[in-house]
Design an enzyme around this catalytic site. Structure first.
Site, PDB file in Angstrom:
ATOM      1  N   ASP A   1      11.677  -1.607   4.283  1.00  0.00           N
ATOM      2  CA  ASP A   1      11.185  -0.262   4.602  1.00  0.00           C
ATOM      3  C   ASP A   1      10.946  -0.130   6.098  1.00  0.00           C
ATOM      4  OD1 ASP A   1      10.975   1.146   2.037  1.00  0.00           O
ATOM      5  OD2 ASP A   1       9.640  -0.519   1.517  1.00  0.00           O
TER       6      ASP A   1
ATOM      7  N   MET B   1      13.228   9.340  -3.977  1.00  0.00           N
ATOM      8  CA  MET B   1      11.866   8.829  -3.790  1.00  0.00           C
ATOM      9  C   MET B   1      10.974   9.313  -4.929  1.00  0.00           C
ATOM     10  SD  MET B   1      11.730   6.839  -1.197  1.00  0.00           S
ATOM     11  CE  MET B   1       9.951   6.610  -1.191  1.00  0.00           C
TER      12      MET B   1
ATOM     13  N   HIS C   1      15.970   0.874   4.238  1.00  0.00           N
ATOM     14  CA  HIS C   1      15.552   2.248   3.923  1.00  0.00           C
ATOM     15  C   HIS C   1      14.917   2.829   5.179  1.00  0.00           C
ATOM     16  CE1 HIS C   1      12.535   4.866   1.404  1.00  0.00           C
ATOM     17  NE2 HIS C   1      13.394   5.600   2.078  1.00  0.00           N
TER      18      HIS C   1
ATOM     19  N   HIS D   1      14.651  -5.035  -0.357  1.00  0.00           N
ATOM     20  CA  HIS D   1      14.502  -3.673   0.186  1.00  0.00           C
ATOM     21  C   HIS D   1      13.568  -3.727   1.388  1.00  0.00           C
ATOM     22  CE1 HIS D   1      14.299   0.778  -0.343  1.00  0.00           C
ATOM     23  NE2 HIS D   1      13.019   0.659  -0.003  1.00  0.00           N
TER      24      HIS D   1
ATOM     25  N   GLY E   1       7.467  -2.812  -4.920  1.00  0.00           N
ATOM     26  CA  GLY E   1       6.731  -3.523  -3.875  1.00  0.00           C
ATOM     27  C   GLY E   1       5.488  -4.170  -4.425  1.00  0.00           C
ATOM     28  N   SER E   2       4.458  -3.367  -4.639  1.00  0.00           N
ATOM     29  CA  SER E   2       3.177  -3.942  -5.069  1.00  0.00           C
ATOM     30  C   SER E   2       3.271  -4.569  -6.454  1.00  0.00           C
ATOM     31  CB  SER E   2       2.078  -2.878  -5.023  1.00  0.00           C
ATOM     32  OG  SER E   2       2.472  -1.713  -5.691  1.00  0.00           O
TER      33      SER E   2
ATOM     34  N   MET F   1      13.082   5.305   7.134  1.00  0.00           N
ATOM     35  CA  MET F   1      12.170   6.464   7.088  1.00  0.00           C
ATOM     36  C   MET F   1      11.812   6.770   8.531  1.00  0.00           C
ATOM     37  SD  MET F   1       9.984   5.216   3.806  1.00  0.00           S
ATOM     38  CE  MET F   1      10.540   3.535   4.047  1.00  0.00           C
TER      39      MET F   1
ATOM     40  N   SER G   1      10.505  -4.663  -2.550  1.00  0.00           N
ATOM     41  CA  SER G   1      10.174  -4.143  -1.220  1.00  0.00           C
ATOM     42  C   SER G   1       9.170  -5.068  -0.562  1.00  0.00           C
ATOM     43  CB  SER G   1       9.571  -2.747  -1.335  1.00  0.00           C
ATOM     44  OG  SER G   1       8.890  -2.439  -0.128  1.00  0.00           O
TER      45      SER G   1
ATOM     46  N   MET H   1       9.797   2.225   9.050  1.00  0.00           N
ATOM     47  CA  MET H   1       8.999   3.445   9.285  1.00  0.00           C
ATOM     48  C   MET H   1       8.612   3.524  10.756  1.00  0.00           C
ATOM     49  SD  MET H   1       6.428   3.340   6.041  1.00  0.00           S
ATOM     50  CE  MET H   1       6.912   2.693   4.431  1.00  0.00           C
TER      51      MET H   1
ATOM     52  N   ASP I   1      12.206   4.612  -5.846  1.00  0.00           N
ATOM     53  CA  ASP I   1      11.359   3.844  -4.938  1.00  0.00           C
ATOM     54  C   ASP I   1       9.971   4.467  -4.919  1.00  0.00           C
ATOM     55  OD1 ASP I   1      10.285   2.413  -2.845  1.00  0.00           O
ATOM     56  OD2 ASP I   1      11.679   3.173  -1.327  1.00  0.00           O
ATOM     57  N   GLY I   2       9.006   3.682  -5.407  1.00  0.00           N
ATOM     58  CA  GLY I   2       7.625   4.122  -5.358  1.00  0.00           C
ATOM     59  C   GLY I   2       7.003   4.175  -6.738  1.00  0.00           C
ATOM     60  N   GLY I   3       5.975   3.357  -6.950  1.00  0.00           N
ATOM     61  CA  GLY I   3       5.257   3.381  -8.214  1.00  0.00           C
ATOM     62  C   GLY I   3       6.011   2.787  -9.373  1.00  0.00           C
TER      63      GLY I   3
ATOM     64  N   PHE J   1       3.847   4.665   2.210  1.00  0.00           N
ATOM     65  CA  PHE J   1       2.910   3.612   1.830  1.00  0.00           C
ATOM     66  C   PHE J   1       3.248   3.052   0.454  1.00  0.00           C
ATOM     67  CE2 PHE J   1       0.840   6.334   4.858  1.00  0.00           C
ATOM     68  CZ  PHE J   1       0.265   5.428   5.752  1.00  0.00           C
ATOM     69  N   GLY J   2       2.982   1.784   0.282  1.00  0.00           N
ATOM     70  CA  GLY J   2       3.125   1.163  -1.024  1.00  0.00           C
ATOM     71  C   GLY J   2       1.888   1.459  -1.873  1.00  0.00           C
TER      72      GLY J   2
END
Ligand code: DX5
Ligand code: ZN
Length: 221
Positions: free
Chosen positions: A41, A143, A72, A39, A200-201, A74, A14, A43, A178-180, A149-150
């Site tokens: 994002d 999700m 994606h 990916h 992402g991060s 959002m 991401s 928003m 997606d996420g964490g 937020f990342g």
């Protein structure tokens, strides 16, 4: 560009955590690492409380990569904007079932444009909300953090929903989380039948992106 067939584990970086002033370089690094999907994002500050990029940036990204552009959305009122993301060069579009009353129409719109389609749920939406639509989609996004937020920690209960979606669809569809996602959580997700890992991060937050990707790949199995 088409999504790889379901089954192989794919990491979808991401760009939310990338340097937006150097997007081409950031994307070229993950492409050189052998990945297939990037990916994006999207928003709107309404469906989620953050604002990111829109169709002009997607169109610019299209000119600098052959990766599958996984958009994606959002955003509220996704049907209004799907044509703009199609024109921008998206390959796959995911929208949230919470954002529309007519998921079937949106899936048809995406398919008629020649793209693959995805539906997504937030952590507070039951997997059953997807049931009517999953067979029509090529990829389902569960999700694993609240969208927006990342850098958030994965919510463990969401992985049970990923497993529930895998039982609904069988082996033929991609299931994305997606996420964490990082080298610790990736194997927890793949153990539940997830084959597409957004990160992402855990990639763009590291100075050596290629090493970060390899670490997640090795952990994911
Ligand atoms: C969050 C986005 C994610 C985000 C994930 O709403 O949909 O794609 O970039 O970031 P990490 O991997 O840092 O949790
Ligand atoms: Zn995302």
């Amino acid at each position: 560009m088409r999504l790889p067939e379901a089954g192989s584990i794919q990491i979808a970086p991401s760009i939310l955590s990338a340097n937006f002033a150097r997007l081409a370089e950031e994307i070229n690094v993950v492409e050189a690492a052998g990945l297939s999907i990037v990916h994006l994002d999207i928003m709107d500050g309404h469906f989620v409380s953050n604002i990111t990029i829109g169709p002009p940036v997607v169109a610019s990204i299209r000119t600098c990569t052959d990766l599958v552009l996984d958009c994606h959305l959002m955003i509220s009122d996704p049907q209004r904007y799907i044509p703009d993301f199609v024109s921008a060069g998206a390959d796959h579009i995911t929208f949230h079932v919470e954002a529309t009353d007519c998921p079937g129409d949106l899936i048809a719109m995406i398919h008629e444009a020649g793209l693959t389609a995805g539906v997504s749920i937030r952590p507070d939406t039951a997997a059953s909300a997807l049931k009517a639509w999953v067979q029509d989609c090529e990829m389902i996004l569960v999700m694993t953090v609240q969208p927006g937020f990342g850098g958030q920690a994965l919510i463990p209960e969401t992985l049970e929903k990923a497993a529930a979606v895998r039982s609904m669809v069988g082996p033929e569809k991609r299931i994305q989380v997606d996420g964490g996602i990082d080298e610790t959580t990736a194997p927890l997700a793949t153990a539940q039948g997830v084959d597409t890992l957004v990160a992402g991060s855990a990639i763009f937050g590291k100075s050596d992106r290629a090493a970060a990707i390899a670490a997640i790949q090795n952990a994911a199995g």
